[in-house]
Design a protein around this motif. Sequence first.
Motif, mmCIF file in Angstrom:
data_model
loop_
_atom_site.group_PDB
_atom_site.id
_atom_site.type_symbol
_atom_site.label_atom_id
_atom_site.label_comp_id
_atom_site.label_asym_id
_atom_site.label_seq_id
_atom_site.Cartn_x
_atom_site.Cartn_y
_atom_site.Cartn_z
ATOM 1 N N GLU A 1 0.785 -1.030 0.139
ATOM 2 C CA GLU A 1 -0.020 -0.051 0.044
ATOM 3 C C GLU A 1 0.771 1.309 0.014
ATOM 4 O O GLU A 1 0.697 2.148 -0.794
ATOM 5 C CB GLU A 1 -0.945 0.067 1.221
ATOM 6 N N LYS A 2 1.840 1.363 1.031
ATOM 7 C CA LYS A 2 3.027 2.363 1.076
ATOM 8 C C LYS A 2 3.540 2.618 -0.347
ATOM 9 O O LYS A 2 3.591 3.698 -0.764
ATOM 10 C CB LYS A 2 3.766 2.330 2.176
ATOM 11 N N GLY A 3 4.001 1.484 -1.096
ATOM 12 C CA GLY A 3 4.661 1.711 -2.541
ATOM 13 C C GLY A 3 3.577 2.140 -3.505
ATOM 14 O O GLY A 3 4.038 3.134 -4.234
ATOM 15 N N ALA A 4 2.402 1.828 -3.451
ATOM 16 C CA ALA A 4 1.405 2.016 -4.373
ATOM 17 C C ALA A 4 1.133 3.674 -4.189
ATOM 18 O O ALA A 4 1.160 4.319 -5.020
ATOM 19 C CB ALA A 4 0.103 1.461 -4.252
ATOM 20 N N VAL A 5 1.129 4.039 -3.031
ATOM 21 C CA VAL A 5 0.678 5.566 -2.645
ATOM 22 C C VAL A 5 2.006 6.326 -3.173
ATOM 23 O O VAL A 5 1.928 7.402 -3.966
ATOM 24 C CB VAL A 5 0.305 5.847 -1.286
ATOM 25 N N SER A 6 3.113 5.901 -2.688
ATOM 26 C CA SER A 6 4.339 6.691 -3.278
ATOM 27 C C SER A 6 4.608 6.832 -4.812
ATOM 28 O O SER A 6 5.037 7.814 -5.051
ATOM 29 C CB SER A 6 5.811 6.027 -2.465
ATOM 30 N N LYS A 7 4.122 5.737 -5.295
ATOM 31 C CA LYS A 7 4.596 5.543 -6.683
ATOM 32 C C LYS A 7 3.620 6.332 -7.547
ATOM 33 O O LYS A 7 3.918 7.309 -8.366
ATOM 34 C CB LYS A 7 4.240 4.262 -7.082
ATOM 35 N N GLY A 8 2.438 6.676 -6.945
ATOM 36 C CA GLY A 8 1.267 7.633 -7.336
ATOM 37 C C GLY A 8 1.828 8.799 -7.143
ATOM 38 O O GLY A 8 1.385 9.769 -8.235
ATOM 39 N N ALA A 9 2.180 9.132 -6.034
ATOM 40 C CA ALA A 9 2.619 10.725 -5.838
ATOM 41 C C ALA A 9 3.878 10.876 -6.723
ATOM 42 O O ALA A 9 4.165 12.342 -6.998
ATOM 43 C CB ALA A 9 2.986 10.489 -4.254
ATOM 44 N N PHE A 10 4.887 10.017 -7.048
ATOM 45 C CA PHE A 10 5.907 10.292 -7.684
ATOM 46 C C PHE A 10 5.494 10.481 -9.002
ATOM 47 O O PHE A 10 5.982 11.501 -9.686
ATOM 48 C CB PHE A 10 6.959 9.037 -7.653
ATOM 49 N N GLU A 11 4.526 9.857 -9.507
ATOM 50 C CA GLU A 11 4.061 9.957 -10.993
ATOM 51 C C GLU A 11 3.380 11.279 -11.304
ATOM 52 O O GLU A 11 3.501 11.952 -12.217
ATOM 53 C CB GLU A 11 2.914 8.808 -11.357
ATOM 54 N N LYS A 12 2.690 11.579 -9.940
ATOM 55 C CA LYS A 12 1.954 12.966 -10.280
ATOM 56 C C LYS A 12 2.973 13.895 -10.237
ATOM 57 O O LYS A 12 2.815 15.029 -11.004
ATOM 58 C CB LYS A 12 0.967 13.054 -9.085
ATOM 59 N N LYS A 13 3.934 13.905 -9.385
ATOM 60 C CA LYS A 13 5.256 15.035 -9.393
ATOM 61 C C LYS A 13 5.817 15.053 -10.722
ATOM 62 O O LYS A 13 5.993 16.172 -11.320
ATOM 63 C CB LYS A 13 6.279 14.657 -8.361
ATOM 64 N N ILE A 14 5.916 13.524 -11.365
ATOM 65 C CA ILE A 14 6.383 13.802 -12.733
ATOM 66 C C ILE A 14 5.683 14.573 -13.692
ATOM 67 O O ILE A 14 5.956 15.405 -14.556
ATOM 68 C CB ILE A 14 6.651 12.406 -13.363
ATOM 69 N N ASP A 15 4.121 14.420 -13.534
ATOM 70 C CA ASP A 15 3.408 15.112 -14.410
ATOM 71 C C ASP A 15 3.505 16.669 -14.104
ATOM 72 O O ASP A 15 3.273 17.460 -15.042
ATOM 73 C CB ASP A 15 1.903 14.729 -14.217
ATOM 74 N N GLU A 16 3.524 17.177 -13.142
ATOM 75 C CA GLU A 16 3.486 18.522 -12.545
ATOM 76 C C GLU A 16 4.933 19.059 -12.999
ATOM 77 O O GLU A 16 4.836 20.121 -13.684
ATOM 78 C CB GLU A 16 3.609 18.529 -10.979
ATOM 79 N N TYR A 17 5.947 18.318 -13.138
ATOM 80 C CA TYR A 17 7.194 18.807 -13.523
ATOM 81 C C TYR A 17 7.343 18.957 -14.801
ATOM 82 O O TYR A 17 7.547 19.861 -15.487
ATOM 83 C CB TYR A 17 8.451 17.505 -13.137
ATOM 84 N N ILE A 18 6.641 17.983 -15.736
ATOM 85 C CA ILE A 18 6.592 18.218 -17.356
ATOM 86 C C ILE A 18 5.743 19.657 -17.322
ATOM 87 O O ILE A 18 6.005 20.427 -18.342
ATOM 88 C CB ILE A 18 5.851 16.973 -17.870
ATOM 89 N N SER A 19 4.420 19.752 -16.787
ATOM 90 C CA SER A 19 3.658 20.826 -17.141
ATOM 91 C C SER A 19 4.418 22.208 -16.529
ATOM 92 O O SER A 19 4.496 23.016 -17.550
ATOM 93 C CB SER A 19 2.368 20.739 -16.065
ATOM 94 N N LYS A 20 4.996 21.949 -15.593
ATOM 95 C CA LYS A 20 6.014 23.252 -15.228
ATOM 96 C C LYS A 20 6.866 23.597 -16.162
ATOM 97 O O LYS A 20 6.944 24.675 -16.752
ATOM 98 C CB LYS A 20 6.480 23.130 -13.767
ATOM 99 N N TYR A 21 7.616 22.644 -16.891
ATOM 100 C CA TYR A 21 8.682 22.855 -17.450
ATOM 101 C C TYR A 21 8.071 23.237 -18.819
ATOM 102 O O TYR A 21 8.773 24.398 -19.490
ATOM 103 C CB TYR A 21 9.546 21.218 -17.769
ATOM 104 N N ILE A 22 7.053 22.663 -19.488
ATOM 105 C CA ILE A 22 6.602 23.087 -20.761
ATOM 106 C C ILE A 22 5.856 24.576 -20.765
ATOM 107 O O ILE A 22 6.294 25.298 -21.380
ATOM 108 C CB ILE A 22 5.413 22.055 -20.903
ATOM 109 N N ASP A 23 5.025 25.125 -19.634
ATOM 110 C CA ASP A 23 4.559 26.310 -19.618
ATOM 111 C C ASP A 23 5.763 27.226 -19.382
ATOM 112 O O ASP A 23 5.590 28.156 -20.047
ATOM 113 C CB ASP A 23 3.737 26.258 -18.187
ATOM 114 N N THR A 24 6.935 26.727 -18.574
ATOM 115 C CA THR A 24 7.916 27.871 -18.273
ATOM 116 C C THR A 24 8.645 28.037 -19.580
ATOM 117 O O THR A 24 8.978 28.877 -20.052
ATOM 118 C CB THR A 24 8.871 27.450 -17.291
ATOM 119 N N TYR A 25 8.737 26.748 -20.528
ATOM 120 C CA TYR A 25 9.499 26.735 -21.742
ATOM 121 C C TYR A 25 8.872 27.676 -22.763
ATOM 122 O O TYR A 25 9.393 28.464 -23.427
ATOM 123 C CB TYR A 25 9.815 25.588 -22.169
#
Length: 339
Positions: free
Chosen positions: A246-270
């Motif tokens: 359960e902890k791994g699934a939650v952490s993995k989901g949070a990591f993938e969400k941060k990846i999406d936010e990272y891509i969005s922030k990068y693209i918006d700023t770029y």
Amino acid sequence: MCIVWNQSKKLLRYGESCILEEALFYLEEKESTMCHFPISKKIKVGRSDACEIQLCTNGVSRYHFQIEEGVLQDFDSLNGTYVNSKRVKCCSLCMQDEIVFANIRMIYLKDYVLLDMVNNPYINAELDCKNRAYYPSDLNVEMPKVQKFDIQMPQIMRTVQKQSLFSAIGPSCMIASSGFISSILIGYLQKQRIETLFTSMISSLTMAFTFMVYGLYNRNYQYKLSVKESTKSIDMYNAYIEKMYEKGAVSKGAFEKKIDEYISKYIDTYQHENRDVIYVGCTYDKWCEVSYREVSYEYALNDLMQKREQLISNLNQSVQVPVFLKQGVVLRQEKGLIK
């Protein structure tokens, strides 16, 4: 400039030097180029050639800010715009307000602005203002950090087995045989009556029977107790494994969400800074680091160890992470080369 050193005092002009108590002082003059730009109704400032004031220097966004009818409007620039040392988004300007952005200082004088170019932004041969590439290091955008997991070792217990029957009733057999032999020897040597011998034998057999019952009961009790402890240990580790899943699934989901936010922030700023084509590739990488203790071959096939290995394998699954590339860099290779 007036220099006061202990009780000594010296007045320096540009280009002059002096020595005060073995310390050398030199006042260097740095040339400053002042330029003024008239303001009609609206002017834009930035790196783009569409701006009325084009400044091709590091720290200046493509469209940095505009001044319209005495109001400064920042275009969400990366490094911001400061009016009188305060960062602003929108600000009404007054006469002689100081506007600072990047390494440039500007004075607002209603009908025109005075640009102080100590480091002349027009003279920068290494900077290509039209084809500049931005990457995460330029945009202060960071990838999410890899998570860390420490997987605990289960308490390895051997298969629970009942105590052997001989170990349970062995002492009672020894008591019965020793009592029987002792009665015969005493009766033969001391010439005792047969009734006395039978009484001694019955006493020995009674004691032996009592020890046999105790041995059988203790054998069964110890077996049940070992089974209970083993079951409790297995249940606890199974609960631990489920919790880690359960902890791994939650952490993995949070990591993938941060990846999406990272891509969005990068693209918006770029897009805000460059307004050009964005090359985004992807690769597979680990989202967590798993640490665990190796076990000997003796316990490798244990059920709990197998469950632990499955958990480690699940946590070690890779996820897609973005790669920002320049044109012509290989993204991936599948049968042919894709660029």
